[in-house]
Each structure stands twice: as structure tokens, then as C-alpha cells.
Design a protein around this motif. Structure first.
Motif, PDB file in Angstrom:
ATOM      1  N   TYR A  45       0.851  -1.177   0.000  1.00 40.79           N
ATOM      2  CA  TYR A  45       0.000   0.000   0.000  1.00 40.79           C
ATOM      3  C   TYR A  45       0.895   1.236   0.000  1.00 40.79           C
ATOM      4  O   TYR A  45       2.030   1.212   0.473  1.00 40.79           O
ATOM      5  CB  TYR A  45      -0.888   0.050   1.250  1.00 40.79           C
ATOM      6  N   GLY A  54      -4.855   8.751   2.868  1.00 39.98           N
ATOM      7  CA  GLY A  54      -5.205   7.397   3.257  1.00 39.98           C
ATOM      8  C   GLY A  54      -4.238   6.384   2.682  1.00 39.98           C
ATOM      9  O   GLY A  54      -3.117   6.702   2.305  1.00 39.98           O
ATOM     10  N   ALA A  91      -6.666 -12.573   4.806  1.00 40.63           N
ATOM     11  CA  ALA A  91      -6.781 -11.707   3.634  1.00 40.63           C
ATOM     12  C   ALA A  91      -8.242 -11.415   3.328  1.00 40.63           C
ATOM     13  O   ALA A  91      -8.578 -10.362   2.803  1.00 40.63           O
ATOM     14  CB  ALA A  91      -6.100 -12.353   2.434  1.00 40.63           C
ATOM     15  N   TYR A 128     -17.830  -5.903   4.788  1.00 41.63           N
ATOM     16  CA  TYR A 128     -17.037  -6.059   6.012  1.00 41.63           C
ATOM     17  C   TYR A 128     -16.285  -4.767   6.236  1.00 41.63           C
ATOM     18  O   TYR A 128     -15.727  -4.202   5.289  1.00 41.63           O
ATOM     19  CB  TYR A 128     -16.073  -7.239   5.844  1.00 41.63           C
ATOM     20  N   PRO A 182     -13.569  -3.043   8.715  1.00 37.73           N
ATOM     21  CA  PRO A 182     -12.588  -2.988   9.801  1.00 37.73           C
ATOM     22  C   PRO A 182     -12.123  -1.561  10.056  1.00 37.73           C
ATOM     23  O   PRO A 182     -12.195  -0.690   9.185  1.00 37.73           O
ATOM     24  CB  PRO A 182     -11.424  -3.837   9.271  1.00 37.73           C
ATOM     25  N   TYR A 230      -8.678   0.527  11.536  1.00 32.12           N
ATOM     26  CA  TYR A 230      -7.266   0.392  11.840  1.00 32.12           C
ATOM     27  C   TYR A 230      -6.804   1.611  12.634  1.00 32.12           C
ATOM     28  O   TYR A 230      -7.282   2.734  12.433  1.00 32.12           O
ATOM     29  CB  TYR A 230      -6.447   0.261  10.550  1.00 32.12           C
ATOM     30  N   PRO A 290      -0.299   0.672  10.385  1.00 35.32           N
ATOM     31  CA  PRO A 290      -1.649   0.515  10.936  1.00 35.32           C
ATOM     32  C   PRO A 290      -1.833  -0.876  11.537  1.00 35.32           C
ATOM     33  O   PRO A 290      -1.238  -1.851  11.065  1.00 35.32           O
ATOM     34  CB  PRO A 290      -2.547   0.691   9.705  1.00 35.32           C
ATOM     35  N   LEU A 295      -4.986  -3.562  13.061  1.00 35.60           N
ATOM     36  CA  LEU A 295      -6.423  -3.802  13.155  1.00 35.60           C
ATOM     37  C   LEU A 295      -6.916  -3.563  14.572  1.00 35.60           C
ATOM     38  O   LEU A 295      -6.354  -4.081  15.539  1.00 35.60           O
ATOM     39  CB  LEU A 295      -6.741  -5.234  12.730  1.00 35.60           C
ATOM     40  N   PHE A 311      -8.201   4.797  10.719  1.00 35.37           N
ATOM     41  CA  PHE A 311      -8.685   4.588   9.353  1.00 35.37           C
ATOM     42  C   PHE A 311      -9.866   3.627   9.371  1.00 35.37           C
ATOM     43  O   PHE A 311      -9.767   2.525   9.939  1.00 35.37           O
ATOM     44  CB  PHE A 311      -7.597   3.975   8.471  1.00 35.37           C
ATOM     45  N   ARG A 359     -14.407  -3.831   2.825  1.00 33.36           N
ATOM     46  CA  ARG A 359     -14.057  -4.937   1.943  1.00 33.36           C
ATOM     47  C   ARG A 359     -15.275  -5.274   1.103  1.00 33.36           C
ATOM     48  O   ARG A 359     -16.376  -5.348   1.625  1.00 33.36           O
ATOM     49  CB  ARG A 359     -13.665  -6.153   2.770  1.00 33.36           C
ATOM     50  N   SER A 398     -12.113  -9.677  -3.039  1.00 35.43           N
ATOM     51  CA  SER A 398     -12.531  -9.380  -1.670  1.00 35.43           C
ATOM     52  C   SER A 398     -11.366  -9.316  -0.707  1.00 35.43           C
ATOM     53  O   SER A 398     -11.551  -8.985   0.465  1.00 35.43           O
ATOM     54  CB  SER A 398     -13.554 -10.402  -1.199  1.00 35.43           C
ATOM     55  N   TYR A 399     -10.176  -9.632  -1.169  1.00 43.56           N
ATOM     56  CA  TYR A 399      -8.990  -9.504  -0.314  1.00 43.56           C
ATOM     57  C   TYR A 399      -8.529  -8.052  -0.229  1.00 43.56           C
ATOM     58  O   TYR A 399      -7.649  -7.720   0.556  1.00 43.56           O
ATOM     59  CB  TYR A 399      -7.848 -10.357  -0.888  1.00 43.56           C
ATOM     60  N   GLN A 400      -9.097  -7.200  -1.061  1.00 43.05           N
ATOM     61  CA  GLN A 400      -8.627  -5.824  -1.133  1.00 43.05           C
ATOM     62  C   GLN A 400      -9.470  -4.915  -0.269  1.00 43.05           C
ATOM     63  O   GLN A 400     -10.697  -4.878  -0.398  1.00 43.05           O
ATOM     64  CB  GLN A 400      -8.673  -5.348  -2.584  1.00 43.05           C
ATOM     65  N   LEU A 401      -8.832  -4.158   0.609  1.00 44.02           N
ATOM     66  CA  LEU A 401      -9.523  -3.193   1.451  1.00 44.02           C
ATOM     67  C   LEU A 401      -9.459  -1.806   0.819  1.00 44.02           C
ATOM     68  O   LEU A 401      -8.426  -1.420   0.275  1.00 44.02           O
ATOM     69  CB  LEU A 401      -8.885  -3.138   2.839  1.00 44.02           C
ATOM     70  N   PHE A 405      -9.661   2.034   1.951  1.00 46.08           N
ATOM     71  CA  PHE A 405      -9.500   2.799   3.183  1.00 46.08           C
ATOM     72  C   PHE A 405     -10.036   4.216   3.035  1.00 46.08           C
ATOM     73  O   PHE A 405      -9.968   4.811   1.954  1.00 46.08           O
ATOM     74  CB  PHE A 405      -8.023   2.887   3.566  1.00 46.08           C
ATOM     75  N   GLY A 406     -10.536   4.744   4.149  1.00 48.07           N
ATOM     76  CA  GLY A 406     -10.803   6.163   4.229  1.00 48.07           C
ATOM     77  C   GLY A 406      -9.493   6.922   4.355  1.00 48.07           C
ATOM     78  O   GLY A 406      -8.423   6.326   4.481  1.00 48.07           O
ATOM     79  N   LYS A 407      -9.584   8.258   4.353  1.00 46.83           N
ATOM     80  CA  LYS A 407      -8.375   9.072   4.369  1.00 46.83           C
ATOM     81  C   LYS A 407      -7.771   9.244   5.751  1.00 46.83           C
ATOM     82  O   LYS A 407      -6.685   9.801   5.873  1.00 46.83           O
ATOM     83  CB  LYS A 407      -8.634  10.436   3.734  1.00 46.83           C
TER      84      LYS A 407
END
Lengths: 116, 114
Positions: free
Chosen positions: A35, A42, A100, B32, B34, B36, B44, B46, B89, B93, B99-102, B104-106
Motif C-alpha cells: 500500500y 489514506g 486476507a 465487512y 474494519p 485500523y 496501521p 487492526l 482509518f 471490503r 474481496s482480499y482488497q480493502l 480505506f478512508g483518508k
């Protein structure tokens, strides 16, 4: 090691140079992510590796960016011909195969890249 | 197009107060959510997560509230402490492929002052 290890922690380079950033994931974790964290922006997904499957490179911003993962463990993110807009913190994360899909990622402390 | 909108960008709360961070999303395929927590110089980590079939989840002083119809969710930190000062953050998902990719907010930089 106990956690995700990234090196270097800081890298200052001149515009146009190539840089390599390294990530050593948690032992046994099959999934590895890169990332990018820019100020106020973000976390931006770059690339995802899962075991021996073909990586998801959909987040790489240009063809100057590439990444590989050797032996299903250590990963290297390479940025060629760096530009000032590449300046950011590059975060690596790993997870188990299950993690994941449950969003349980373990992040390293990042490599801060500054392009002058 | 930002898919997860987070607010506020920064927040200052007195010790013992309640910190509230809000997130909103448009993509109904998200399934989903989460949160962080990131301390300066660290990656970050969890903190807590929720599924949309649950309206609230509490872990210690941290609570996630989820409003599926409004497509909004929020983090509440009760009895905020200086040690809670960090950047938070929210993430989402999506179900199905990828679906493995999150996403994120800023981020929200929280400062808890004594």
C-alpha cells in the motif's frame, strides 16, 4: 521475525533514479500487500500476492512501478525513474489466507521515500 | 472517486471524553468494515471490525455502530485517553472477486489532551 519487516525505513533519492523497497512478511503468511500512504490521502492499494497465484497488480499507478515476490516470502517493490509525486510511505502488509478475506492485515512500519 | 468517506480529518478530545469518527460508503457490495489504528512511525494495526448484519460491536472502550440503510458506520472511543492519540482509518471490503482488497478512508488524526 515476529512482525512484518521493511527496509529501508527511510530513502532519499534524486528524481529519475530507481529505488527498491523490501518487505519480509510474517513467517507462514501466504498473502502479501503493498500500500502507499500519502499525506492526507489514506492508504492506496498497489499490489497483492497470494501464494503462487498471479498477483493482482491493478493498483500500480504506472508502468514505472513493479513488484515481485520470491519463493512466496520476501517481496521487493521497484520504482523506476522516480518522480517527486512518488514521495510517500510505502507500507507492506501480510496475512494468512483467511486473514486476507477477513481484513486482518499485519502492516510493517513502512519505507518513507522522498524524491528530491 | 473516493469510495469510503471519512470525517473529521482531525479531532481533539479532552481526556475522559467520547471520540466519534464517521465513515460513509456508496458501494453496496461492501460487506465487512474494519477499523485500523496507526501510531506515529508505525504501521496501521487492526482495531475492531463489523459485518453489516450487526448494528453495533463493542470491544472494551471501542464501539462500532453500523447503519446499513444509511450506508454509514462510526467508531466511538469512550473515556478517551492520551494513549488513544493516533490516526484512525476506516476500511471496507467488497464481496466477491477481489474481496482480499480493502478500501480505506483518508484517516482521522485524534489527539486526546489531558
Amino acid at each position: 521475525g515476529a512482525g512484518v519487516s521493511q527496509s529501508p525505513s527511510n530513502k532519499v533519492t534524486e528524481k529519475g533514479k530507481d529505488v527498491e523497497l523490501r518487505c519480509d512478511p510474517i513467517s507462514g503468511h501466504t498473502a502479501l500487500y503493498w500500500y502507499r500512504q500519502s499525506l492526507g490521502q489514506g492508504l492506496e492499494f498497489l499490489i497483492y500476492f497470494q501464494g503462487n497465484s498471479a498477483p493482482d497488480k491493478s493498483g500500480l499507478p504506472s508502468d514505472r512501478f513493479s513488484a515481485e515476490r520470491t519463493g512466496g516470502s520476501v517481496s521487493t517493490l521497484t520504482i523506476q525513474r522516480t518522480q517527486q509525486e512518488d514521495s510517500a510511505v510505502y507500507l507492506c502488509a501480510s496475512s494468512s489466507r483467511t486473514g486476507a478475506y477477513t481484513g486482518e492485515l499485519f502492516f510493517g512500519e513502512g519505507s518513507r521515500l522522498t524524491v528530491l | 472517486q473516493q469510495q469510503v468517506k471519512q470525517s473529521p480529518q482531525s479531532l481533539i478530545v479532552q481526556k475522559g471524553g467520547i471520540s466519534i469518527i464517521n465513515c460513509a460508503y456508496e458501494n453496496t457490495a461492501f460487506d465487512y468494515f474494519p477499523w485500523y489504528q496507526q501510531f506515529p512511525g508505525k504501521g496501521p494495526a487492526l482495531l475492531i471490525a463489523i459485518r453489516p448484519d450487526v448494528s453495533e460491536k463493542k470491544e472494551g472502550r471501542f464501539t462500532i455502530s453500523f447503519n446499513k440503510s444509511a450506508k454509514q458506520f462510526s467508531l466511538h472511543i469512550m473515556d478517551s485517553q492520551p494513549g488513544d492519540s493516533a490516526t484512525y482509518f476506516c476500511a471496507a471490503r467488497r464481496s466477491g472477486a477481489g474481496s482480499y482488497q480493502l478500501t480505506f478512508g483518508k484517516g482521522t488524526k485524534l489527539s486526546v489532551i489531558p
